[in-house]
Design a protein around this motif. Structure first.
Motif, mmCIF file in Angstrom:
data_model
loop_
_atom_site.group_PDB
_atom_site.id
_atom_site.type_symbol
_atom_site.label_atom_id
_atom_site.label_comp_id
_atom_site.label_asym_id
_atom_site.label_seq_id
_atom_site.Cartn_x
_atom_site.Cartn_y
_atom_site.Cartn_z
ATOM 1 N N PRO A 1 83.979 -41.698 -19.158
ATOM 2 C CA PRO A 1 83.138 -42.993 -19.281
ATOM 3 C C PRO A 1 82.186 -43.165 -18.034
ATOM 4 O O PRO A 1 82.572 -42.354 -16.821
ATOM 5 N N LEU A 2 81.153 -43.869 -18.224
ATOM 6 C CA LEU A 2 80.281 -44.202 -16.996
ATOM 7 C C LEU A 2 80.923 -45.392 -16.385
ATOM 8 O O LEU A 2 81.637 -46.247 -16.945
ATOM 9 N N VAL B 1 80.304 -49.022 -13.876
ATOM 10 C CA VAL B 1 79.284 -49.799 -13.295
ATOM 11 C C VAL B 1 80.115 -50.799 -12.747
ATOM 12 O O VAL B 1 81.097 -51.633 -13.306
ATOM 13 N N LEU C 1 77.311 -38.859 -23.313
ATOM 14 C CA LEU C 1 77.546 -40.404 -22.574
ATOM 15 C C LEU C 1 77.873 -41.288 -23.694
ATOM 16 O O LEU C 1 76.987 -41.670 -24.496
ATOM 17 N N ASN D 1 80.714 -43.973 -23.624
ATOM 18 C CA ASN D 1 81.370 -45.184 -23.133
ATOM 19 C C ASN D 1 81.040 -45.601 -21.618
ATOM 20 O O ASN D 1 80.529 -44.721 -20.923
ATOM 21 N N VAL D 2 80.901 -47.001 -21.406
ATOM 22 C CA VAL D 2 80.559 -47.381 -20.189
ATOM 23 C C VAL D 2 81.462 -48.572 -19.852
ATOM 24 O O VAL D 2 81.743 -49.413 -20.798
ATOM 25 N N ARG E 1 84.342 -53.005 -21.765
ATOM 26 C CA ARG E 1 83.990 -51.437 -22.061
ATOM 27 C C ARG E 1 83.051 -51.525 -23.138
ATOM 28 O O ARG E 1 83.043 -52.421 -24.217
ATOM 29 N N ILE F 1 77.930 -46.780 -25.955
ATOM 30 C CA ILE F 1 76.571 -46.517 -25.888
ATOM 31 C C ILE F 1 75.866 -45.684 -27.134
ATOM 32 O O ILE F 1 76.619 -44.925 -27.666
#
Length: 361
Positions: free
Chosen positions: A166-167, A169, A205, A207-208, A245, A248
């Protein structure tokens, strides 16, 4: 499967069993491998220049509520396959005695752990920690609030691929100014980060994970008017960290860059720091030390910015502008040639004019 050890009641009996466990652990630690498989396992556990991805051990305490079990399952789902979820209960108190927790992590070769428990004094607690060189490095205990499981959100048509990185942030100025929040950021980054990929595929990509420190709360009065409050979520003096979560989704935008849509898929919870065990300064320096062989070789006159752009500096020798071809190169060359031809003629006229005046005198 792991078997729970039955311990007799009484302080003396508990002390003697702890001594026996220490003696057994010391004896097993000094044993040398006798098989090829054992040698290979110990060889994989030795220090490496480039370490493998950290794996996490997710366990629950002797008393745990339904919410604690659901949170541990969600954490295991986010880290699969780099995690192991233990279904049995463990009579462990990490802040009182972490020896058994360290032994379990060392036995199954885990560098991270998540421990969930609930009690009357601490109803919903999550302990996260890291290990270094077989020993406990640091750990933090969080009070979990406003928890919503993955099952409470709308299910996606296709779930994320197992092992998708995951990304991450981190939002909020507190992650750069507050020392406690810096430690929280480092711990969450290790736990959710996973392996370090060499290349990134845009379609991969999916999930973030967004970790936010709210600076202002928006509350509503009885008349329905929004009122800003500078206090953080939780009780007075508590700084909460919101973890969410998102999935994307790339859509068509009419250009090369796709249009990005985010939809929350859970889990969603708030973490408030309760207790902290800081790492020893010398062990921390040793843990974050990068070996010389793993450091990138420095290239002269090259500089990489924070955005990833690389700038180079070129050193040139003495430049002869007459030899450089420019737009007006031919005109400059003709002008120089005329000046060179006109130079001897001017000197000759000066000589002639000076000599004639002397004869007349």
């Amino acid at each position: 499967p792991e078997r729970s050890l039955r311990r007799p009641w009484g302080s003396c009996a508990m002390a003697s069993s702890a001594i026996n466990d220490a003696v057994i652990a010391k004896a097993l630690g000094d044993r040398k491998p006798k098989t090829r498989r054992g040698r290979k396992i110990l060889q994989n556990r030795e220090a490496k220049i480039v370490e493998d991805a950290k794996t996490a051990m997710i366990i629950r305490g002797n008393k745990s509520s339904v919410e604690v079990l659901s949170l541990l399952r969600d954490l295991h789902r986010l880290r699969t396959p780099l995690s192991t979820l233990f279904s049995r209960t463990h009579d462990i108190h990490p802040f009182e005695d972490s020896a058994r927790l360290e032994a379990l992590c060392k036995k199954f070769d885990h560098g991270l752990f998540a421990f969930g428990s609930s009690s009357k004094k601490r109803p919903f607690r999550l302990v996260m920690g890291r290990l270094f060189d077989g020993g406990l490095l640091d750990m933090m205990e969080f009070k979990v609030l406003d928890y919503r499981s993955i099952t409470n959100f709308e299910c996606l048509k296709t779930d994320s691929v197992i092992g998708t990185k995951p990304l991450l942030v981190f939002q909020g100025a507190g992650f750069q100014t507050d020392d406690k929040l810096k430690r929280v950021k480092s711990l969450l980054l290790d736990f959710f980060g996973g392996a370090a990929p060499e290349k990134v595929l845009l379609e991969g990509l999916e999930n973030v994970i967004v970790v936010t420190v709210p600076e202002h709360l928006v509350a509503f009065s009885a008349s329905g008017v929004a009122v800003e409050s500078a206090s953080a979520p939780g009780s007075a003096g508590e700084q909460a960290v919101i973890v969410r979560r998102f999935h994307i989704e790339f859509q068509k935008s009419g250009s090369k860059l796709p249009r990005v849509e985010l939809s929350e898929v859970g889990p969603h919870f708030r973490l408030v720091v309760d207790r902290i065990k800081e790492p020893d300064r010398d062990r921390w320096k040793q843990a974050i030390k990068v070996p010389k062989a793993a450091r990138p070789k420095k290239v002269k006159n090259l500089k990489t910015e924070e955005t990833g752009k690389t700038k180079a500096r070129i050193h040139l020798g003495k430049q002869d502008f007459d030899q450089i071809h420019t737009v007006h190169h031919s005109k400059a060359k003709d002008k120089k040639l005329r000046a060179e031809l006109a130079g001897p003629a001017k000197k000759k006229t000066k000589k002639d004019s000076g000599g004639g005046g002397a004869d007349e005198a």
